[in-house]
Design a protein around this motif. Structure first.
Motif, PDB file in Angstrom:
ATOM      1  N   GLU A 177       0.825  -1.207   0.000  1.00 57.41           N
ATOM      2  CA  GLU A 177       0.000   0.000   0.000  1.00 57.41           C
ATOM      3  C   GLU A 177       0.858   1.257   0.000  1.00 57.41           C
ATOM      4  OE1 GLU A 177      -0.323  -2.542   2.004  1.00 57.41           O
ATOM      5  OE2 GLU A 177      -2.173  -3.466   1.258  1.00 57.41           O
ATOM      6  N   GLU A 178       1.938   1.257   0.776  1.00 62.32           N
ATOM      7  CA  GLU A 178       2.821   2.427   0.803  1.00 62.32           C
ATOM      8  C   GLU A 178       3.499   2.651  -0.550  1.00 62.32           C
ATOM      9  OE1 GLU A 178       4.076   2.093   5.548  1.00 62.32           O
ATOM     10  OE2 GLU A 178       5.448   1.416   3.967  1.00 62.32           O
ATOM     11  N   ILE A 179       3.923   1.558  -1.176  1.00 60.12           N
ATOM     12  CA  ILE A 179       4.587   1.687  -2.478  1.00 60.12           C
ATOM     13  C   ILE A 179       3.608   2.166  -3.534  1.00 60.12           C
ATOM     14  CG2 ILE A 179       5.792   0.396  -4.279  1.00 60.12           C
ATOM     15  CD1 ILE A 179       6.895  -1.411  -2.071  1.00 60.12           C
ATOM     16  N   ARG A 180       2.370   1.654  -3.517  1.00 61.01           N
ATOM     17  CA  ARG A 180       1.377   2.090  -4.500  1.00 61.01           C
ATOM     18  C   ARG A 180       1.042   3.575  -4.304  1.00 61.01           C
ATOM     19  NH1 ARG A 180      -1.277  -2.801  -6.084  1.00 61.01           N
ATOM     20  NH2 ARG A 180       0.440  -3.995  -7.002  1.00 61.01           N
ATOM     21  N   ALA A 181       0.972   4.028  -3.060  1.00 62.07           N
ATOM     22  CA  ALA A 181       0.700   5.447  -2.813  1.00 62.07           C
ATOM     23  C   ALA A 181       1.825   6.329  -3.359  1.00 62.07           C
ATOM     24  CB  ALA A 181       0.508   5.683  -1.319  1.00 62.07           C
ATOM     25  N   LEU A 182       3.076   5.885  -3.174  1.00 59.50           N
ATOM     26  CA  LEU A 182       4.197   6.645  -3.726  1.00 59.50           C
ATOM     27  C   LEU A 182       4.195   6.618  -5.252  1.00 59.50           C
ATOM     28  CD1 LEU A 182       7.125   5.711  -1.313  1.00 59.50           C
ATOM     29  CD2 LEU A 182       5.975   7.907  -1.520  1.00 59.50           C
ATOM     30  N   ASP A 183       3.806   5.490  -5.844  1.00 56.62           N
ATOM     31  CA  ASP A 183       3.728   5.416  -7.304  1.00 56.62           C
ATOM     32  C   ASP A 183       2.729   6.433  -7.850  1.00 56.62           C
ATOM     33  OD1 ASP A 183       5.595   3.424  -7.373  1.00 56.62           O
ATOM     34  OD2 ASP A 183       4.140   1.791  -7.493  1.00 56.62           O
ATOM     35  N   GLN A 238       1.904   9.325  -6.453  1.00 57.01           N
ATOM     36  CA  GLN A 238       2.501  10.663  -6.365  1.00 57.01           C
ATOM     37  C   GLN A 238       3.563  10.870  -7.442  1.00 57.01           C
ATOM     38  OE1 GLN A 238       3.954  11.228  -2.384  1.00 57.01           O
ATOM     39  NE2 GLN A 238       1.970  10.787  -1.417  1.00 57.01           N
ATOM     40  N   ARG A 239       4.389   9.860  -7.666  1.00 52.60           N
ATOM     41  CA  ARG A 239       5.439   9.998  -8.677  1.00 52.60           C
ATOM     42  C   ARG A 239       4.864  10.128 -10.076  1.00 52.60           C
ATOM     43  NH1 ARG A 239       8.418   5.092  -5.675  1.00 52.60           N
ATOM     44  NH2 ARG A 239       9.553   6.295  -4.088  1.00 52.60           N
ATOM     45  N   MET A 240       3.758   9.445 -10.318  1.00 55.76           N
ATOM     46  CA  MET A 240       3.144   9.549 -11.636  1.00 55.76           C
ATOM     47  C   MET A 240       2.618  10.959 -11.879  1.00 55.76           C
ATOM     48  SD  MET A 240      -0.026   7.368 -13.211  1.00 55.76           S
ATOM     49  CE  MET A 240      -0.698   7.768 -14.822  1.00 55.76           C
ATOM     50  N   LEU A 267      -8.349  10.206 -29.536  1.00 57.92           N
ATOM     51  CA  LEU A 267      -8.651   9.333 -28.395  1.00 57.92           C
ATOM     52  C   LEU A 267      -9.910   9.784 -27.677  1.00 57.92           C
ATOM     53  CD1 LEU A 267      -5.061   8.807 -26.908  1.00 57.92           C
ATOM     54  CD2 LEU A 267      -6.466   7.116 -28.070  1.00 57.92           C
ATOM     55  N   LEU A 268     -10.065  11.079 -27.497  1.00 56.98           N
ATOM     56  CA  LEU A 268     -11.250  11.579 -26.802  1.00 56.98           C
ATOM     57  C   LEU A 268     -12.513  11.337 -27.606  1.00 56.98           C
ATOM     58  CD1 LEU A 268      -9.854  14.935 -25.368  1.00 56.98           C
ATOM     59  CD2 LEU A 268     -10.522  12.899 -24.072  1.00 56.98           C
ATOM     60  N   ALA A 269     -12.372  11.277 -28.927  1.00 60.29           N
ATOM     61  CA  ALA A 269     -13.541  11.004 -29.753  1.00 60.29           C
ATOM     62  C   ALA A 269     -13.992   9.556 -29.635  1.00 60.29           C
ATOM     63  CB  ALA A 269     -13.243  11.350 -31.222  1.00 60.29           C
ATOM     64  N   GLU A 270     -13.060   8.650 -29.360  1.00 60.63           N
ATOM     65  CA  GLU A 270     -13.388   7.229 -29.277  1.00 60.63           C
ATOM     66  C   GLU A 270     -13.599   6.745 -27.847  1.00 60.63           C
ATOM     67  OE1 GLU A 270     -13.930   5.183 -31.733  1.00 60.63           O
ATOM     68  OE2 GLU A 270     -13.479   6.624 -33.325  1.00 60.63           O
ATOM     69  N   ARG A 271     -12.882   7.337 -26.904  1.00 61.59           N
ATOM     70  CA  ARG A 271     -12.932   6.878 -25.515  1.00 61.59           C
ATOM     71  C   ARG A 271     -13.248   8.039 -24.582  1.00 61.59           C
ATOM     72  NH1 ARG A 271     -12.947   1.259 -25.582  1.00 61.59           N
ATOM     73  NH2 ARG A 271     -11.464   0.538 -27.152  1.00 61.59           N
ATOM     74  N   SER A 272     -13.719   7.666 -23.416  1.00 56.81           N
ATOM     75  CA  SER A 272     -13.967   8.687 -22.406  1.00 56.81           C
ATOM     76  C   SER A 272     -12.655   9.077 -21.733  1.00 56.81           C
ATOM     77  CB  SER A 272     -14.959   8.174 -21.362  1.00 56.81           C
ATOM     78  OG  SER A 272     -14.407   7.078 -20.650  1.00 56.81           O
ATOM     79  N   ALA A 273     -12.679  10.228 -21.076  1.00 62.77           N
ATOM     80  CA  ALA A 273     -11.475  10.701 -20.394  1.00 62.77           C
ATOM     81  C   ALA A 273     -11.073   9.746 -19.268  1.00 62.77           C
ATOM     82  CB  ALA A 273     -11.714  12.109 -19.849  1.00 62.77           C
ATOM     83  N   GLU A 274     -12.058   9.136 -18.617  1.00 60.98           N
ATOM     84  CA  GLU A 274     -11.754   8.193 -17.531  1.00 60.98           C
ATOM     85  C   GLU A 274     -11.061   6.949 -18.069  1.00 60.98           C
ATOM     86  OE1 GLU A 274     -14.085   5.773 -13.957  1.00 60.98           O
ATOM     87  OE2 GLU A 274     -15.169   7.183 -15.260  1.00 60.98           O
ATOM     88  N   ASP A 275     -11.498   6.439 -19.221  1.00 54.48           N
ATOM     89  CA  ASP A 275     -10.859   5.263 -19.810  1.00 54.48           C
ATOM     90  C   ASP A 275      -9.428   5.571 -20.235  1.00 54.48           C
ATOM     91  OD1 ASP A 275     -13.169   3.861 -19.422  1.00 54.48           O
ATOM     92  OD2 ASP A 275     -13.907   4.157 -21.475  1.00 54.48           O
ATOM     93  N   ILE A 276      -9.221   6.763 -20.794  1.00 51.25           N
ATOM     94  CA  ILE A 276      -7.868   7.128 -21.220  1.00 51.25           C
ATOM     95  C   ILE A 276      -6.942   7.269 -20.017  1.00 51.25           C
ATOM     96  CG2 ILE A 276      -6.507   8.899 -22.380  1.00 51.25           C
ATOM     97  CD1 ILE A 276      -8.967   9.491 -24.100  1.00 51.25           C
ATOM     98  N   LEU A 334      -3.624   5.050 -19.113  1.00 49.97           N
ATOM     99  CA  LEU A 334      -2.339   5.676 -18.825  1.00 49.97           C
ATOM    100  C   LEU A 334      -1.769   5.170 -17.504  1.00 49.97           C
ATOM    101  CD1 LEU A 334      -0.174   7.767 -19.549  1.00 49.97           C
ATOM    102  CD2 LEU A 334      -1.567   9.496 -18.376  1.00 49.97           C
ATOM    103  N   ALA A 335      -2.635   4.990 -16.510  1.00 53.36           N
ATOM    104  CA  ALA A 335      -2.168   4.469 -15.226  1.00 53.36           C
ATOM    105  C   ALA A 335      -1.652   3.044 -15.362  1.00 53.36           C
ATOM    106  CB  ALA A 335      -3.303   4.532 -14.199  1.00 53.36           C
ATOM    107  N   ARG A 336      -2.364   2.214 -16.145  1.00 55.04           N
ATOM    108  CA  ARG A 336      -1.896   0.845 -16.350  1.00 55.04           C
ATOM    109  C   ARG A 336      -0.566   0.829 -17.090  1.00 55.04           C
ATOM    110  NH1 ARG A 336      -7.430  -0.010 -17.525  1.00 55.04           N
ATOM    111  NH2 ARG A 336      -6.983   0.099 -19.758  1.00 55.04           N
ATOM    112  N   LEU A 337      -0.426   1.698 -18.076  1.00 59.28           N
ATOM    113  CA  LEU A 337       0.831   1.772 -18.818  1.00 59.28           C
ATOM    114  C   LEU A 337       1.981   2.202 -17.922  1.00 59.28           C
ATOM    115  CD1 LEU A 337       2.243   1.600 -21.575  1.00 59.28           C
ATOM    116  CD2 LEU A 337       1.644   4.005 -21.934  1.00 59.28           C
ATOM    117  N   TYR A 338       1.713   3.118 -17.010  1.00 59.16           N
ATOM    118  CA  TYR A 338       2.764   3.586 -16.093  1.00 59.16           C
ATOM    119  C   TYR A 338       3.177   2.467 -15.137  1.00 59.16           C
ATOM    120  CZ  TYR A 338       5.118   6.488 -12.608  1.00 59.16           C
ATOM    121  OH  TYR A 338       6.036   7.014 -11.726  1.00 59.16           O
TER     122      TYR A 338
END
Length: 688
Positions: A375-381, A383-385, A406-415, A419-423
């Motif tokens: 949990e501590e490492i995920r919280a720092l990730d 912040q770093r992102m 991208l915004l035309a095809e996907r919602s801002a939440e999905d994008i 991005l979070a998964r890619l990071y």
């Protein structure tokens, strides 16, 4: 840089490197009392010793001149214990004496000696090398030491520990008596002091303590871990601090290779340094750390001696050092040149006293704690992102076109989620680590009764809660519980240390809701507290993408593994497990007494003949056919026969056998005719 007697060319080089303030050791060696005298300096690694003795010998080499004369015989000799340290000193002196026109040559083991010979023949002002290679060049008359004005022994204590005492004494004896001797050491044991008295005259002694020197910028931490979580703790420490460059110390080569493989498997960019590597391999590994292609270095103490890596902000002691000096040398790889650093010690319960003793002897105050959690490492990730430099870059037209698409095809939440998964995909996954807790305390921290009954009162000591061939990872539940089964066992290397976090994650429960864990060959059974069992049963029905391990409830309680149970001994409860000694047979009390039953029933032992009628464990041999009477004697003393037998004709005393026709004709009893044989003609002897 504020110096007392630095030469102008050296001052310009220092200004180019932004050296604005002198360190305590640099100020001490440039004091008025130290000018022109032998020096005995005690300072920690990372305190600026290389620049310090580079400035100290400048007056001996340059005098009042701006540049050095043409290179011929060396004027200064620097001796370092390892190849890495010697090469590092070579680089430092090159930029320090750049404006003075100095030619610096290195002579270290593992390099081509013929190339070094050619460079020495071409002339040098300063020679830097390791003891063995320098002695070899001196004995072969390749290195002329007759013009030396200064000799520097860098990290002399380490050279003594590595067995270079004879080489050091040989170098000091062969150099001119008029030389200036500067002896630098992290510590000053008695052997160093005695050597200084023997080879130095009126030495000026300088001592810089850890509070005044380079170790003031190092933060020390001691982390308590379970014995089986060393690798996991290293992963979490590296992920928590996220230093651009980190070094992990082990005590043996095998430990270095094992930890390097474990970190590579988890996605870290890591290199290893040990004594089994060639100089070319070591150079490539260090270069990959300097240019950023690798982030972590796993090394032994000797291999890491003298390593100076840029942006090295973290030192991890996976294995405890052997003495306080080694602890200081290891930690001195970070916190250099005014930068901050962290030194982390991983301490298992059995080594807690030793760790405290090392810290006390080294005069270090460490902060004790537990390993960083997921949990501590995920919280720092997170912040770093949000603070990543990617968000600070200027947006181009191509970026805007892709963003609108991208915004035309996907919602801002999905994008944003993508991005979070890619990071996160670029980062190694943190490990779930068990808190040592009760098992992590040392014997002295537990009470005498707790120590005495640790095994006797444990759940694995009771027959009804002990799993075949495996001990429960945790104690049994004091209240009601429900048993579950996971479709993984010892055949797939199942272990409680990673099964426990997996169960918590799959069921959304805490570690306190899990009781005994029994690992069999093909499955694992564990108990969940009754309060959390219903919620756990609902959550495990959903498929899991990470492990894909099937978990199901056991309504009838623990059942065990049939294949494993066949190989196990029965789990006894007291005497005979509450059952008679023989299943399906009369017990011992129901059987008749031994003397009440005759030994042989139906037949007497002997039936008129002196022939034993009992059973024999061997086949009787045919009787001996030699006389008219028949007498046989068996292996038992009471087995014999005395009977009469019909007479048999005697065999002839000569011949090959009765089945062949070469026997002579038999006449009267006891007589026979001698066969006649044809005589062969004799060969005449040749006179020649």
């Amino acid at each position: 840089m504020k110096t007392l007697s630095a030469s102008p060319p050296l001052a310009r080089a220092l200004a180019e490197r932004n050296y604005n303030d002198a360190t305590p050791v640099q100020t001490a060696v440039l004091a008025a009392d130290a000018v022109g005298r032998d020096l005995l300096v005690s300072a920690q690694t990372g305190s600026g010793k290389t620049v310090a003795y580079g400035l100290a010998i400048a007056h001996d080499l340059l005098g009042d001149a701006e540049r050095l004369p043409r290179a011929s015989a060396p004027l200064a000799l620097i001796v370092a214990p390892t190849r890495e340290l010697a090469l590092q000193v070579h680089r430092e002196l090159e930029w320090l004496y750049k404006h003075a026109g100095a030619r610096v040559v290195s002579c270290v083991g593992g390099m081509d000696p013929q190339r070094e010979k050619r460079e020495l023949e071409a002339g040098a002002h300063i020679v830097v090398g390791t003891p063995g290679r320098l002695c070899d060049h001196i004995r072969r008359k390749r290195l002329d030491v007759s013009e030396l004005k200064a000799v520097v022994l860098d990290e002399a204590d380490e050279m003594l520990d590595l067995g270079f005492r004879e080489d050091m004494e040989f170098i000091l004896k062969t150099t001119p008596d008029t030389r200036r001797t500067l002896l630098f050491s992290a510590t000053l044991p008695r052997t160093i002091v005695n050597m200084a008295k023997q080879y130095q005259e009126d030495a000026f002694r300088v001592e810089v303590t850890a509070g005044e020197g380079g170790h003031a910028d190092i933060e020390y931490r001691a982390i308590r871990i379970a014995p089986g979580d060393i690798e996991h703790a290293v992963v979490n420490v590296l992920r928590f601090f996220e230093s651009p460059t980190a070094i992990v110390f082990c005590n043996t080569r095998n430990a270095v290779n094992h930890l390097q493989a474990a970190l590579l498997e988890r996605g870290f960019s890591v290199v290893a340094l040990s004594g089994e590597l060639t100089q070319n391999e070591r150079t490539k590994a260090l270069q990959s750390l300097r240019d950023g292609r690798a982030r972590v270095c796993v090394a032994t103490d000797v291999a890491a001696r003298g390593i100076d890596l840029p942006n090295l902000g973290l030192v991890v002691h996976a294995d405890l050092p052997n003495d306080p000096e080694v602890l200081q040398h290891r930690s001195g790889r970070t916190g250099r040149a005014g930068k901050k650093g962290v030194s982390v010690m991983l301490v298992i319960p059995a080594r807690k006293r030793r760790a405290e003793l090392l810290l006390n002897l080294a005069g270090i105050e460490a902060v004790w704690g537990t390993s960083p959690t997921v949990e501590e490492i995920r919280a720092l990730d997170q912040q770093r992102m949000l603070q990543d430099a990617l968000f600070g870059e200027a947006t181009t037209e191509d970026d805007l076109v892709l963003a609108h698409a991208l915004l035309a095809e996907r919602s801002a939440e999905d994008i944003a989620a993508a991005l979070a998964r890619l990071y996160r995909s670029r980062l190694p996954a943190p490990e779930d680590i068990l808190d040592p807790g009760q098992g992590g305390r040392s014997r002295d921290e537990r009470g005498p009764r707790e120590n005495r009954n640790a095994r006797r009162d444990g759940p694995d000591s009771r027959g009804d809660e002990r799993a075949p061939r495996s001990k429960p990872a945790r104690g049994g539940m004091t209240e009601g519980s429900v048993w579950f089964r996971a479709a993984i066992g010892r055949n797939k290397n199942a272990e409680a240390r990673w099964l426990l976090p997996m169960i918590c994650r799959r069921g959304g429960i805490g570690k306190g809701d899990i009781g005994a864990i029994r690992i069999f060959d093909a499955s694992t059974e564990f108990e969940i507290s009754a309060n959390a069992a219903d919620e756990f049963a609902q959550k495990i029905k959903r498929p899991d993408k990470e492990d894909n391990i099937r978990i199901e409830a056991l309504p009838n309680g623990p059942q065990g593994d049939a294949q494993s149970a066949k190989r196990e001994k029965p789990d006894y409860k007291g005497k005979n497990n509450g059952k008679p000694a023989y299943q399906g047979k009369p017990s011992h009390d129901d059987r008749p007494a031994r003397d009440s039953k005759p030994r042989f029933e139906g037949k007497p032992r002997y039936e008129g003949k002196a022939t034993y009628e009992g059973k024999s464990s061997y086949e009787r041999k045919p009787p001996y056919e030699g006389k008219s009477g028949l007498h046989t004697e068996s292996r038992r003393e009471d087995t014999f026969r005395t009977e009469s037998a019909p007479a048999r004709s005697k065999k002839p005393k000569h011949g090959k056998g009765p089945d062949q026709r070469s026997w002579p004709e038999v006449g009267e009893r006891g007589s026979f005719k001698k066969p006649e044989f044809a005589k062969k003609p004799k060969k005449k002897k040749s006179r020649n």
